[in-house]
Design a protein around this motif. Structure first.
Motif, PDB file in Angstrom:
ATOM      1  N   LYS A  21       0.984  -1.169   0.315  1.00  0.00           N
ATOM      2  CA  LYS A  21       0.240  -0.334   0.139  1.00  0.00           C
ATOM      3  C   LYS A  21       0.836   1.360   0.119  1.00  0.00           C
ATOM      4  N   THR A  22       1.796   1.486   0.165  1.00  0.00           N
ATOM      5  CA  THR A  22       2.778   2.237   0.492  1.00  0.00           C
ATOM      6  C   THR A  22       3.575   2.988  -0.183  1.00  0.00           C
ATOM      7  N   CYS A  23       3.854   1.660  -0.811  1.00  0.00           N
ATOM      8  CA  CYS A  23       4.891   1.745  -2.430  1.00  0.00           C
ATOM      9  C   CYS A  23       3.600   1.630  -3.800  1.00  0.00           C
ATOM     10  N   ALA A  39       7.195   0.098   8.129  1.00  0.00           N
ATOM     11  CA  ALA A  39       6.292  -0.149   8.500  1.00  0.00           C
ATOM     12  C   ALA A  39       5.671   1.213   8.613  1.00  0.00           C
ATOM     13  N   THR A  40       4.699   1.193   8.042  1.00  0.00           N
ATOM     14  CA  THR A  40       3.668   2.383   8.351  1.00  0.00           C
ATOM     15  C   THR A  40       2.960   1.871  10.012  1.00  0.00           C
ATOM     16  N   ILE A  41       3.354   2.864  10.305  1.00  0.00           N
ATOM     17  CA  ILE A  41       2.998   3.472  12.095  1.00  0.00           C
ATOM     18  C   ILE A  41       2.143   5.023  11.711  1.00  0.00           C
ATOM     19  N   VAL A  43      -1.128   6.053  10.031  1.00  0.00           N
ATOM     20  CA  VAL A  43      -1.772   6.712   8.726  1.00  0.00           C
ATOM     21  C   VAL A  43      -0.240   7.333   8.320  1.00  0.00           C
ATOM     22  N   ASP A  44      -0.236   6.603   6.697  1.00  0.00           N
ATOM     23  CA  ASP A  44       0.397   7.160   5.857  1.00  0.00           C
ATOM     24  C   ASP A  44      -0.324   8.097   4.931  1.00  0.00           C
ATOM     25  N   PHE A  45       0.100   8.785   5.312  1.00  0.00           N
ATOM     26  CA  PHE A  45      -0.320  10.073   3.910  1.00  0.00           C
ATOM     27  C   PHE A  45       0.130  11.019   2.738  1.00  0.00           C
ATOM     28  N   TRP A  62      -4.523   7.800   1.598  1.00  0.00           N
ATOM     29  CA  TRP A  62      -4.922   7.782   2.881  1.00  0.00           C
ATOM     30  C   TRP A  62      -3.992   5.730   3.142  1.00  0.00           C
ATOM     31  N   ASP A  63      -3.124   5.644   3.932  1.00  0.00           N
ATOM     32  CA  ASP A  63      -2.388   4.263   3.949  1.00  0.00           C
ATOM     33  C   ASP A  63      -2.419   4.087   5.574  1.00  0.00           C
ATOM     34  N   THR A  64      -2.794   3.474   6.195  1.00  0.00           N
ATOM     35  CA  THR A  64      -3.352   2.778   7.584  1.00  0.00           C
ATOM     36  C   THR A  64      -2.309   0.881   7.930  1.00  0.00           C
TER      37      THR A  64
HETATM   38 MG    MG Z   1       2.397   0.817   5.098  1.00  0.00          MG
END
Ligand code: MG
Ligand code: GDP
Length: 175
Positions: A21-23, A39-41, A43-45, A62-64
């Motif tokens: 998701k983040t990528c 690793a996302t902590i 929310v990645d916004f 928004w990637d949680t």
């Molecule tokens: Mg992530």
């Protein structure tokens, strides 16, 4: 006359931890695969302004992270005012595909049913040789849930080794 306000389009990106998701959001906003991800902590916004028919639209992604503790406190906020939902699984990880019904149900519980555009993304198609989830099975699932399916790769969106299917449906097309 003051310039019109930029409209905001909020998209949430949902799926098991590690599916990419983040990528994917990084690829869309920065135009490349990240050199390294953590690793996302929480929310990645990320956001990116795009222009459609001469109008500037701010796309917010928004990637949680999947952590339960975080989810309980943040989940209401996360699901508020959503314009579209992207469900992501990893084609090389069958478990991430099996998790999809639970993610869809969580969305439904937050009043995000079929009236909100939803799409299904199978990521990591650059690793097609190691795939555990076939296009046919994914397509059936997508059809059953009235979602379009995009198979892609955040790492190599143009070079999927799947014989050309969906090669044009790269990451830009998803968001
Ligand atoms: Mg992530
Ligand atoms: P998230 O937990 O869903 O946000 O997943 P990340 O974006 O942090 O990615 C998890 C891992 O998968 C990282 O090691 C990434 O480098 C890797 N990854 C993400 N997308 C792809 C892809 O399209 N292809 C390949 N081969 N690896 C990917």
């Amino acid at each position: 006359m003051p310039p019109p306000r930029t409209r905001i389009f909020k998209i949430i990106v949902i799926g098991d931890s590690g599916v990419g998701k983040t990528c994917l959001t990084y690829r869309f906003c920065a135009g490349k695969f990240p050199d390294k991800t953590e690793a996302t902590i929480g929310v990645d916004f990320r956001e990116k302004v795009i222009e459609i028919d001469g109008e500037k639209i701010k796309v917010q992604l928004w990637d949680t992270a999947g952590q339960e503790r975080f989810r309980k406190s943040m989940v209401q906020h996360y699901y508020r005012n959503v314009h579209a939902v992207v469900f992501v699984y990893d084609v090389t990880n069958a478990a991430s595909f099996r998790s999809l019904p639970a993610w869809i149900e969580e969305c439904r519980q937050h009043a995000l049913g079929q009236e909100v555009p939803r799409i299904l993304v199978g990521n990591k198609c650059d690793l097609r040789h190691a795939a555990q989830v076939s296009t046919d099975v994914a397509q059936q699932f997508a059809d059953a849930h009235s979602m379009p399916l995009f198979e892609t790769s955040a790492k190599n969106p143009y070079g999927n080794d799947d014989g050309g299917r969906n090669n044009s449906d790269h990451v830009e097309a998803i968001f």
